[in-house]
Design an enzyme around this catalytic site. Structure first.
Site, PDB file in Angstrom:
ATOM      1  CE  LYS A   1      -3.012   3.106   0.824  1.00 21.21           C
ATOM      2  NZ  LYS A   1      -4.147   3.478   0.026  1.00 21.21           N
TER       3      LYS A   1
ATOM      4  CB  CYS B   1      -3.491   8.706   0.584  1.00 24.32           C
ATOM      5  SG  CYS B   1      -5.145   8.617   1.237  1.00 24.32           S
TER       6      CYS B   1
END
Ligand code: SAJ
Length: 419
Positions: free
Chosen positions: A215, A269
């Site tokens: 991720k 993010c």
């Protein structure tokens, strides 16, 4: 046949990931309890309302609540599975702040009986999910957690990072492939059963740390690529070249696909996750660190261009178009556009600054407190402005008549008004 979860599930954290995940499960027949520390969020969801803007989310929440499948509360309930979807911000030294995850683990621990699945969806540095397993083990010494056994644990702990794109969350939630990393292989299998309820993508099983790292790598990859485009924009500015033209030409090469420069990289993010890699291996990540620095330096560069230009005018009016972190969404957290406006307002306290954003109803506190800054409709602000800075490529800005821009100094940081 691969197992599909059926049971009661609690989603801890009703934000941009938790709430859509809760809806995806509830609308497919799972009894979901959404948990959030913010009573206003809980009240909104209980009434079938959505506390954030995301296409198709509102209809999903309304439907799930009306079906009686989605409830919301501030108290973590007993459940067969828990999904932790709380924030992982970074500390001043760029290490991850795991306090929200720790808090979620503390809420879950007393509710465990044995047999439950605990999935960490929050983006976190490699090793965090195993740490959650350890925390649960310390809080519940009567239970066997997967980090401590090669056999069947009492509780299954896994990581399943979300990969959805804000603005397309409800679609990508269902269509994206999912990576499920278990603290042990059994944990991955158990956790995958939850995502089989709604996912049409492939479900890829791995270990927890690899899932965590995958991720982070996805977002660092994008950050490095945007940094390349942003560095090119600085170089082209200094060489008096049009970066958009250069990139357009270079991208005609069959193996070149340069991303778009902009006023910086925002969101919670891409602007955050690469630091977790740098934190995990500081000596080995100069490229990832530099990309972050290039992208973080971009708002100041754009602000400087605007500030310098205002000196040409006696009583300049500056129109800043866009405040959100990217186009066609309402999220202004970690927004480079917001940073640009703040930097200009800070440097030019006596200059009239108009901020336009169709997705923003009120200015954030650092701008609202400034007497020289106000929110205005784009067409009106541009009409009064000497200098126009396009900071976010909202469709509504793209559709503005170019005639409005005649005679203005324009900084089109997103390259949407070139032709
Ligand atoms: N940006 C540019 N130039 C580009 C692309 C983006 O300047 O060519 C800027 C945007 O304006 C924005 C920032 O980068 O400020 C990030 O936008 P984004 O659309 O690239 O990504 P996010 O933050 O909305 O979502 C990302 C996605 N990650 C990847 O594409 C690898 C999404 O799939 C993740 O789920 C999400 O982060 C997340 O939650 O981690």
């Amino acid at each position: 046949m691969a197992e599909i979860f059926s049971g009661r599930l609690a989603v801890i954290g009703l934000g941009y990931i938790g709430l859509p995940t809760a809806v995806a499960l509830a609308t497919r027949g799972i009894d979901v309890v959404g948990v959030d520390t913010n009573p206003r969020t809980v009240d909104a969801v209980e009434q079938g309302n959505v506390p954030l803007v995301e296409p198709d989310l509102a209809v999903g929440v309304t439907g799930a609540v009306a079906m009686g499948r989605l409830k919301a509360t501030t108290e973590t309930p007993e459940a067969d599975a828990y999904i932790i979807a709380v924030p992982t911000p970074f500390n001043a030294d760029h290490t991850a702040d795991l306090s929200y995850i720790r808090n979620a683990a503390e809420q879950i621990a007393p509710k465990l009986h044995g047999g439950e699945i605990v999935v960490v969806e929050s983006t976190s540095p490699p090793g965090t999910t195993e740490t959650v397993s350890r925390w649960l083990g310390e809080l519940r010494p009567d239970l066997v957690l997967p980090h401590a056994t090669e056999g069947i644990p009492d509780v299954y702990v896994a990581h399943c990072p979300e990969r959805v794109l804000p603005g397309r969350i409800m679609i990508e939630m269902v269509t994206n492939d999912r990576v499920v990393g278990g603290v042990s292989p059994r944990c991955a299998v158990k956790a995958a059963s939850i995502y089989r309820v709604f996912s049409q993508g492939k479900i890829l099983l791995t270990d927890a740390a690899s899932a965590e790292m995958a991720k982070l790598v996805e977002n660092a990859y994008r950050d490095v690529n945007i940094a390349f485009a942003n560095e090119l924009s600085l170089i082209c500015d200094s060489l008096k070249l049009d970066v958009w033209e250069v990139i357009k030409m270079a991208n005609r090469h069959p193996r070149v696909n340069i991303l778009s420069p902009g006023p910086g990289v925002g969101g919670h993010c891409i602007a955050v996750d690469p630091w977790f890699i740098v934190g995990a291996a500081p000596e080995l990540s100069p490229l990832i660190r530099t990309a972050r620095e290039v992208n973080d330096g971009k708002p100041q560069h754009v602000a400087n261009q605007v500030i310098r230009t205002t000196r040409r005018f006696r009583d300049p009016v500056v129109a800043c178009l866009g405040l959100t972190f990217k186009a066609n969404i309402d999220d202004i957290r970690e927004s480079p556009a917001r940073d640009v406006v703040s930097l200009i307002a800070e440097a030019l306290p006596n200059v009239d600054i108009r901020v336009c954003d169709p997705y923003v109803g009120e200015l954030p506190p650092e701008l609202a407190d400034r007497p020289n800054v106000r929110l205005q409709r784009a067409s009106e602000a541009i009409a009064d402005a000497d200098v126009v800075a396009l900071l976010v490529e909202h469709d509504k800005f793209k559709a503005l008549s170019r005639n409005l821009l005649e005679g203005k100094v324009v900084f089109d940081t997103r390259g949407v008004w070139r032709h």
